[in-house]
Design an enzyme around this catalytic site. Structure first.
Site: not given
Ligand code: 13P
Length: 251
Positions: A11, A13, A96, A98, A168, A174, A213
């Site tokens: 992903n 992003k 997701h 976010e 997640e 992150g 992560s």
């Molecule tokens: P990170 O791997 O940067 O923690 O992000 C995970 C994520 O949100 C994947 O969709």
């Protein structure tokens, strides 16, 4: 026990420019040749046509990070499932954290997006996960159950025959704070049990990815767990070498 093929999905992003994604993509395409793990990349939607061309002939699947729940019409800025399908997307991430947190997407909307994706023959990657305060107040299972049940209510358990679930934990995204393999396994098992209330076989077959992560040095420990079938990778998917190490982490 069912053998579920590992899936590692990137992903990206809202990261990258044409200048940075082209070499990244070339390294990944070359690096995954011959591996048995399934690999997918979900770029920012504007780059989907570019990836569709570059990935042509490779074994890497193409995915999107978001989709509208609606088919067509006066919805400025939105992208429909048929548009994603047009460019060869096989997967679409829905729900997701976010999007839930920053764009106020609730369980009911996420369920509609899930259905919209499947209606066009693509596979939704349904993200679920708890906030830190929800974990600390022992509400993890309640939150995950609510997020899953909203989709089961609207789409039925049958819909999970062509779906991927991604656990997640929001506190791990992150932040560099990965869930331990045991913590993740516990929730993955719970997800399968929740689905098994409706249908055992579907629960057994659905792939449940871990995200939050995942790095080159912890992927293998996570993917070894019985109910972890791969990962949804954010930050580490932007560095070819790291992402390739994750793709090659075996069960
Ligand atoms: P990170 O791997 O940067 O923690 O992000 C995970 C994520 O949100 C994947 O969709």
């Amino acid at each position: 026990m069912t053998e579920r093929q590992i899936l590692v999905a990137a992903n990206w992003k809202m990261n990258g420019t044409l200048e940075t994604i082209r070499p990244l993509l070339q390294s990944v395409i070359q690096g995954v040749q011959g591996i048995t793990t399934e690999v997918a990349i979900c770029p920012p939607s504007i780059y989907i046509p570019e990836l569709a061309v570059q990935l042509n002939g490779s074994d890497i699947s193409l995915g999107a990070q978001n989709v509208s729940h609606l088919e067509a019409g006066a919805y400025t800025g939105e992208i429909s499932a048929s548009m994603l399908k047009d460019f060869g997307c096989q997967y679409v991430i829905v729900g997701h954290s976010e999007r839930r947190a920053l764009y106020a997407e609730n369980d009911a909307l996420v369920a509609r997006k899930f259905i919209a994706v499947q209606a066009k023959g693509m596979t939704p990657i349904l993200c679920v996960g708890e906030l830190l305060q929800e974990r600390e107040s022992n509400n993890t299972e309640e939150v995950i159950a609510r997020q899953l049940d909203a989709v089961i209510e609207l789409a039925g358990i049958e819909a999970f025959k062509n779906a991927v679930v991604a656990y997640e934990p929001v506190w791990a995204i992150g932040t560099g704070k990965t869930a331990t393999p045991e913590q993740a396994q516990e929730v993955h098992e719970f997800i399968r049990l929740r689905l098994a209330r409706h249908d055992n076989e579907t629960a057994d077959n659905v792939r449940v990815l871990y995200g939050g992560s995942v790095k080159a040095d912890n992927a293998e420990q996570l993917f070894k767990m019985a109910d972890i079938d791969g990962g949804l990778i954010g930050g580490a998917s932007l560095v070819a070498e790291d992402f390739l190490t994750i793709c090659k982490a075996m069960r």
